[in-house]
Design an enzyme around this catalytic site. Structure first.
Site, short mmCIF file in Angstrom:
data_model
loop_
_atom_site.label_atom_id
_atom_site.label_comp_id
_atom_site.label_asym_id
_atom_site.label_seq_id
_atom_site.Cartn_x
_atom_site.Cartn_y
_atom_site.Cartn_z
N GLU A 126 50.32 47.35 34.76
CA GLU A 126 49.12 47.55 35.57
C GLU A 126 49.52 48.07 36.95
O GLU A 126 50.70 48.08 37.31
CB GLU A 126 48.32 46.25 35.69
CG GLU A 126 47.74 45.79 34.36
CD GLU A 126 46.77 44.64 34.49
OE1 GLU A 126 46.49 44.19 35.61
OE2 GLU A 126 46.28 44.18 33.45
N HIS A 242 37.73 46.69 42.62
CA HIS A 242 38.41 47.26 41.45
C HIS A 242 37.96 48.71 41.30
O HIS A 242 36.76 48.99 41.36
CB HIS A 242 38.08 46.46 40.19
CG HIS A 242 39.04 46.69 39.08
ND1 HIS A 242 39.11 47.89 38.40
CD2 HIS A 242 40.00 45.90 38.53
CE1 HIS A 242 40.06 47.82 37.49
NE2 HIS A 242 40.62 46.63 37.56
N ARG A 288 45.73 48.87 43.79
CA ARG A 288 44.27 49.02 43.68
C ARG A 288 43.60 49.57 44.92
O ARG A 288 42.66 50.37 44.83
CB ARG A 288 43.65 47.66 43.40
CG ARG A 288 43.68 47.35 41.95
CD ARG A 288 42.97 46.10 41.61
NE ARG A 288 43.36 45.81 40.24
CZ ARG A 288 43.16 44.67 39.64
NH1 ARG A 288 42.59 43.68 40.29
NH2 ARG A 288 43.52 44.50 38.40
N HIS A 349 35.53 42.77 43.39
CA HIS A 349 36.22 42.19 42.23
C HIS A 349 36.91 40.86 42.51
O HIS A 349 36.85 39.95 41.71
CB HIS A 349 37.25 43.20 41.75
CG HIS A 349 37.97 42.81 40.50
ND1 HIS A 349 37.31 42.60 39.32
CD2 HIS A 349 39.30 42.61 40.24
CE1 HIS A 349 38.19 42.27 38.38
NE2 HIS A 349 39.40 42.26 38.92
N ARG A 384 45.76 41.66 46.52
CA ARG A 384 46.36 40.97 45.37
C ARG A 384 46.96 41.98 44.39
O ARG A 384 46.33 42.99 44.04
CB ARG A 384 45.28 40.17 44.66
CG ARG A 384 45.73 39.58 43.35
CD ARG A 384 44.56 39.01 42.57
NE ARG A 384 43.65 40.05 42.13
CZ ARG A 384 43.21 40.18 40.88
NH1 ARG A 384 43.60 39.33 39.95
NH2 ARG A 384 42.38 41.14 40.54
C1 LIG Z 1 35.98 41.14 34.93
C2 LIG Z 1 37.18 40.46 35.54
C3 LIG Z 1 38.43 40.69 35.00
C4 LIG Z 1 39.54 40.05 35.56
N1 LIG Z 1 40.78 40.24 34.97
C5 LIG Z 1 41.84 39.56 35.46
C6 LIG Z 1 43.11 39.67 34.83
O1 LIG Z 1 43.27 40.36 33.85
N2 LIG Z 1 44.14 38.95 35.35
C7 LIG Z 1 44.01 38.15 36.45
O2 LIG Z 1 44.99 37.53 36.87
N3 LIG Z 1 42.80 38.04 37.05
C8 LIG Z 1 41.73 38.69 36.59
N4 LIG Z 1 40.52 38.55 37.20
C9 LIG Z 1 40.39 37.55 38.26
C10 LIG Z 1 40.42 36.16 37.63
O3 LIG Z 1 39.69 36.18 36.43
C11 LIG Z 1 39.84 35.10 38.54
O4 LIG Z 1 40.41 35.20 39.81
C12 LIG Z 1 40.16 33.70 37.99
O5 LIG Z 1 39.71 33.61 36.66
C13 LIG Z 1 39.50 32.64 38.84
O6 LIG Z 1 39.67 31.40 38.21
P1 LIG Z 1 39.15 30.09 38.91
O7 LIG Z 1 39.46 28.96 38.01
O8 LIG Z 1 39.62 30.04 40.30
O9 LIG Z 1 37.55 30.31 39.01
P2 LIG Z 1 36.45 30.63 37.89
O10 LIG Z 1 37.04 30.99 36.59
O11 LIG Z 1 35.50 31.60 38.50
O12 LIG Z 1 35.69 29.25 37.76
C14 LIG Z 1 34.90 28.77 38.82
C15 LIG Z 1 34.19 27.53 38.36
O13 LIG Z 1 33.56 26.89 39.47
C16 LIG Z 1 32.24 26.51 39.11
N5 LIG Z 1 31.44 26.42 40.33
C17 LIG Z 1 31.28 27.34 41.31
N6 LIG Z 1 30.47 26.86 42.27
C18 LIG Z 1 30.11 25.61 41.89
C19 LIG Z 1 29.26 24.63 42.43
N7 LIG Z 1 28.56 24.81 43.57
N8 LIG Z 1 29.10 23.45 41.76
C20 LIG Z 1 29.76 23.23 40.59
N9 LIG Z 1 30.55 24.15 40.03
C21 LIG Z 1 30.74 25.33 40.67
C22 LIG Z 1 31.81 27.62 38.16
O14 LIG Z 1 30.68 27.23 37.40
C23 LIG Z 1 33.08 27.78 37.35
O15 LIG Z 1 33.14 26.78 36.37
C24 LIG Z 1 39.39 39.20 36.67
C25 LIG Z 1 38.14 39.00 37.23
C26 LIG Z 1 37.03 39.63 36.67
C27 LIG Z 1 35.68 39.42 37.29
#
Ligand SMILES: Cc1cc2nc3c(=O)[nH]c(=O)nc-3n(C[C@H](O)[C@H](O)[C@H](O)COP(=O)(O)OP(=O)(O)OC[C@H]3O[C@@H](n4cnc5c(N)ncnc54)[C@H](O)[C@@H]3O)c2cc1C
Length: 548
Positions: A126, A242, A288, A349, A384
């Site tokens: 990537e 992105h 990016r 993104h 990032r």
């Molecule tokens: C389309 C897309 C593709 C991506 N592809 C990649 C990739 O290939 N590789 C990579 O490294 N990264 C990628 N990313 C980024 C990566 O997916 C995210 O940064 C990562 O998944 C975030 O994980 P997290 O556990 O921090 O949060 P999330 O997976 O967003 O989880 C957040 C959680 O918090 C909860 N929450 C939020 N606010 C509250 C609240 N007030 N009360 C209770 N619960 C709450 C939500 O309901 C959810 O359960 C991508 C992002 C997108 C959008």
């Protein structure tokens, strides 16, 4: 003034429960923590939607880790630092790249079915990576595979008290320590969850923008609640856009992973030219920020809303096997990617900044830990590196769980004696929540987007500040509370973007187009002081003042 809490309450009159550890969020970060610590401690996991509805679920490209034969943590370190444009915390990056391979292998042992080739983890390349380094699962369905694996393990773990569709309104603090949260559940249930340790894993804030790849849950609640509770927020001006989201009039927009460019897809303008040639030695696989900016420039100068991604030289069998989700999505939208050009445009993104923390998740607020996209550990700097975020979630969640047992003992609170209340004269809301949300998203996309100027940022800040009255109103709906969080989160981004008078990484100031290390090789730090937002810049990030 920004009120301390979203609602008025008196803890003596609200149902309460007590856990050792409270986890907010069920993405890769929250689930990994609950899973690791759930066997030994009383854990409550709160999530505002269904357990599996997270940003993690939509991740496509994969997890970056130096597991390939021609790769090394040193090379991964170098690429991460290069992308971060002078603002990465080098110690944090060293931890990320050296512990990453073990965390990836562990995830596979947990049951996540990553793709293998001749017994070796299959890797794609990537943007910004000097070698193929991104491990993926079911082609471009990596996030869905990871989320499903972790959800199934967490559901099987009877030690974890799972609470779905529970919206965390605020972190409760007493004597400058985080001791739990207050929550809302539709239609009118208010509850308090106390805990010795609270881990914030609430994801990012892409929904602050009209054009985004982030799902509806990404409304910046984590940064907003941490800020109201007095924690420091860092580097939120670095919002990554992105370059290749599928162009359609929808929110969120569907992502077309960089890995497609890694397999040989070209970016093409309306005249059929590969416009990235000559812009950067890595052409389409440049970091990016560079690709996004060139797309934005080309689109603006030719007055077009989108450009094209040409994947037609990749064999159709490979497109179908390695990119099944993208192939199907485009076909459903009338585009056969083996024959047709894909219309693409940049979209908000990823939030590179967040709640300031070290690599053990410690924030500046005792009792509060942070992990995943909500955190700013300094590993991403000003930009990032692709696929480093799932990795960060894996690495930091393990490190938090290593220190939690001793921290829980240290932070023990006698909850029987706790009594907290908050009262602010509030008007009832007559605001049209959806209309204001739409206005805010457009404001951010137009003025705090890919290209920024003093004038546009000032306009955005003034508009956000005039919407601040909404923070003092009383809502009783998730969309209302989300709007209040979005207004505060938008202010955090616009304020730090306004203050940073240089161009660095994903923060491009047309009026200050050069990187200025002499004055700005520093991290933005935002904090509320008696309801007023204060901004400072300092040399260390991810090293909260509590620890330094
Ligand atoms: C389309 C897309 C593709 C991506 N592809 C990649 C990739 O290939 N590789 C990579 O490294 N990264 C990628 N990313 C980024 C990566 O997916 C995210 O940064 C990562 O998944 C975030 O994980 P997290 O556990 O921090 O949060 P999330 O997976 O967003 O989880 C957040 C959680 O918090 C909860 N929450 C939020 N606010 C509250 C609240 N007030 N009360 C209770 N619960 C709450 C939500 O309901 C959810 O359960 C991508 C992002 C997108 C959008």
């Amino acid at each position: 003034m920004i009120p301390r809490y979203l609602i008025n309450f008196d803890s003596d009159k609200i149902p309460k429960s007590v856990s050792d550890v409270l986890v907010i969020g069920s993405g890769i970060a929250g689930l990994s923590i609950a899973l690791r610590i759930g066997a030994d401690f009383k854990v409550t996991l709160l999530t505002k939607s269904e357990l599996g509805e997270t940003t993690t679920r939509y991740a496509q490209g994969g997890v970056a880790a130096a597991v390939g034969e021609n790769d090394s943590p040193e090379s991964h370190f170098k690429d991460t630092i290069e992308a971060g444009q002078g603002l990465c915390n080098e110690e944090a990056v060293k931890i990320l790249v050296s512990e990453g391979p073990a965390r990836l292998r562990e995830l596979i042992e947990f049951g996540a079915k990553f793709d293998f080739n001749n017994g070796k983890i299959s890797l794609s390349r990537e943007g910004g990576h000097s070698v193929a380094r991104v491990a993926h699962a079911r082609g471009d369905a990596t996030g869905s595979e990871i989320e499903a694996t972790l959800v199934s393990l967490v559901r099987k773990n009877s030690g974890i008290n799972i609470k779905e569709n529970v919206f965390v309104l605020d972190l409760i603090t007493q004597e400058d320590k985080c001791i739990g949260v207050i929550t809302y559940k539709y239609p009118d249930e208010i509850e308090i969850f106390y805990a010795n340790v609270v881990v914030l894993a609430a994801g990012g804030m892409g929904q602050l923008y009209k054009v985004t790849t982030n799902p509806p849950i990404a409304t910046g609640d984590g940064a907003a609640m941490a800020c109201r509770a007095g924690a420091e927020i860092s580097d939120v001006e670095f919002i990554q856009f992105h370059p290749t989201a599928f162009y359609a009039n929808e929110n969120p927009r569907f992502l077309i992973t960089e890995a497609l460019r890694g397999e040989g897809a070209y970016l093409i303008d309306y005249d059929g030219n590969r416009f990235m040639l000559g812009v950067h030695p890595l052409a389409e696989l440049a970091p990016r920020d560079i690709v996004t900016r060139e797309m934005f420039r080309t689109m603006t100068s030719t007055n077009k809303d989108f450009l094209f991604l040409d994947a037609t030289r990749i064999p159709i069998e490979k497109l179908k096997s390695n990119f099944p989700t993208i192939y199907r999505h485009c076909l459903d939208n009338g585009i056969d990617i083996s024959k047709d050009m894909i219309p693409v445009a940049p979209a908000a993104h990823y939030m590179s900044g967040g709640v300031s923390s070290d690599m053990n998740g410690r924030t500046t607020l005792p009792g509060l830990y942070v992990c995943g996209e909500s955190a700013c550990t300094g590993v991403h700097g000003a930009n990032r590196l692709a696929s480093n975020s799932l990795l960060e979630g894996l690495v930091v969640s393990k490190r938090i769980c290593d220190i939690l047992p001793s921290e829980i003992k240290e932070l023990k609170t006698d909850f029987e004696k706790v009594s907290v209340s908050y009262r602010l004269p509030r008007g009832y809301s007559k605001a049209d929540v959806l209309e204001v949300r739409d206005y805010l998203q457009k404001l951010m996309t137009d003025n705090v987007g890919v290209v920024r100027t003093e004038k546009a940022l000032k306009l955005a800040l003034d508009a956000i500040e005039s919407a601040e009255d909404i923070l003092e109103l009383e809502f009783n709906s998730v969309s209302g509370f989300e709007l209040q969080n979005m207004i505060l989160a938008a202010k955090l981004i616009a304020r730090s973007a306004f203050e940073r008078r240089e161009t660095r990484g994903v923060h491009f100031r047309e009026d200050f187009p050069l990187k200025d290390d002499l004055n700005w090789k520093k991290h933005s730090v935002l904090k509320l002081n008696e309801g007023k937002m204060e901004v400072s810049f300092r040399g260390l990030v991810g090293q909260p003042s509590r620890l330094s």
